[in-house]
Enzyme design. Structure first.
Site, PDB file in Angstrom:
ATOM      1  N   TYR A 190      28.534   0.962  38.287  1.00  0.00           N
ATOM      2  CA  TYR A 190      29.731   1.767  38.025  1.00  0.00           C
ATOM      3  C   TYR A 190      30.775   1.543  39.104  1.00  0.00           C
ATOM      4  CZ  TYR A 190      32.716   5.854  37.355  1.00  0.00           C
ATOM      5  OH  TYR A 190      33.796   6.684  37.179  1.00  0.00           O
ATOM      6  N   GLY A 226      38.589  12.399  26.516  1.00  0.00           N
ATOM      7  CA  GLY A 226      37.765  12.762  27.663  1.00  0.00           C
ATOM      8  C   GLY A 226      38.302  13.991  28.378  1.00  0.00           C
ATOM      9  N   THR A 256      37.610   5.989  41.361  1.00  0.00           N
ATOM     10  CA  THR A 256      36.492   6.859  41.716  1.00  0.00           C
ATOM     11  C   THR A 256      36.040   6.715  43.163  1.00  0.00           C
ATOM     12  OG1 THR A 256      34.151   7.290  41.214  1.00  0.00           O
ATOM     13  CG2 THR A 256      34.941   5.067  40.850  1.00  0.00           C
ATOM     14  N   ASP A 257      35.382   7.758  43.665  1.00  0.00           N
ATOM     15  CA  ASP A 257      34.762   7.713  44.991  1.00  0.00           C
ATOM     16  C   ASP A 257      33.573   6.754  45.023  1.00  0.00           C
ATOM     17  OD1 ASP A 257      33.382   9.530  43.263  1.00  0.00           O
ATOM     18  OD2 ASP A 257      32.322  10.352  44.988  1.00  0.00           O
TER      19      ASP A 257
END
Length: 289
Positions: free
Chosen positions: A127, A11, A102-103
């Site tokens: 998510y 990634g 993550t935000d």
């Protein structure tokens, strides 16, 4: 010298760590699903034992935010359960974990001020829920772990917002981009260097916890796209602002997800580049004509 396992190595961030770690005194081992299934606890234990892993950097994730709404069970295995398995394996080994979050854990915060680590998570989609579950399982494991929450990740590699915008404008004269979602882009090379520095300087143990990391500054997706287009010399192309409602989605995206980096900067005594400066650097590094 320590043995460092980087998962999700194909990634954006994994590839950026590969580059950032070239001058490291430690031994970095890069894997993706072909080499190691991080949803398989026995495979993890065997790999950690056989390779004598001291630190795991977990970059692996199910990152298709829209698809996660239809495949939450799979997203949960990768984003939720797997980080817990990695944490338990490193606790058994006496090693450490650096995990990327993550935000999106703040999807429903409703705040228009920078979010620090004390802000209560409030994800609004699959998510965010699955990534928050990963954080929770890591904390419950009591492993030596640092969780780095980031946002709006882009890089010299792979499929990301900057590449999408520039590729679309190769065949169009203009493009619409939302201006009512604000945050801070994060250049993967900057995050990768931060991770390598934490490892090289042996600053995981004693500094366990959650930290926020993105580039400095604030912008909308429109501002970000406009800057990328102008910095690429595409003065004949036009970026037009629009509302999020013009692009219906299954996912409620955070309207304001600026991360407060004060804790990271104080703990690790590091400065973070401004998003515009890092965007310029990324575009100058690209092979785009």
């Amino acid at each position: 010298m320590m043995n460092v396992l980087v998962t999700g190595a194909n990634g954006q961030l994994g590839r950026s760590i590969r580059k950032a770690s070239q001058a490291s005194p430690d031994n970095y081992i890069f894997t993706d699903i072909e080499e190691l299934d991080i949803t398989n606890p026995e495979a993890i234990r065997k790999f950690v034992r056989d390779k004598d892993i001291d630190i795991v950097v977990n970059c692996a994730a199910y990152t298709n935010v829209d698809a996660a709404e239809d495949h939450e069970e799979l997203a949960m295995k990768i984003n939720g359960d797997a980080p817990g398995l990695l944490a338990h394996a490193m606790k058994e080994k006496g090693g450490s974990l650096i995990h990327i979050s993550t935000d999106y854990v703040f999807g429903g915060s409703g705040k228009n001020e920078p979010l620090d680590e004390s802000q209560a998570p409030s994800p609004t989609g699959a998510y965010g829920r699955t990534k928050l579950r990963g954080e929770e399982l890591i904390r419950r494991s009591h492993a030596s772990a640092i969780i780095l929450r980031t946002a709006w990740l882009y890089s010299d590699y792979g499929n990301n917002f900057v590449e999408k915008i520039l590729n679309l404008l190769a065949s169009r004269e203009s493009i619409k981009v939302v201006f009512d979602q604000c945050g801070t882009p994060t250049y993967a090379a900057d995050l990768a260097q931060a991770i390598v520095d934490i490892i090289t300087e042996r600053k995981i143990q004693g500094n366990e916890g959650i930290y926020h990391f993105s580039n400095e500054g604030v912008c909308s997706w429109y501002d970000f796209a406009h800057a990328a287009v102008k910095l690429s010399g595409l003065d004949n192309k036009e970026v037009l602002p629009c509302h999020s409602s013009e692009f219906p989605s299954k996912v409620v995206r955070p309207p304001y997800s600026v991360l407060d980096k004060a804790k990271y900067k104080k703990t690790f005594d590091k400065n973070i580049p401004h998003w515009y400066d890092s965007l310029k650097k990324c575009l100058s590094n690209s092979k785009r004509p």
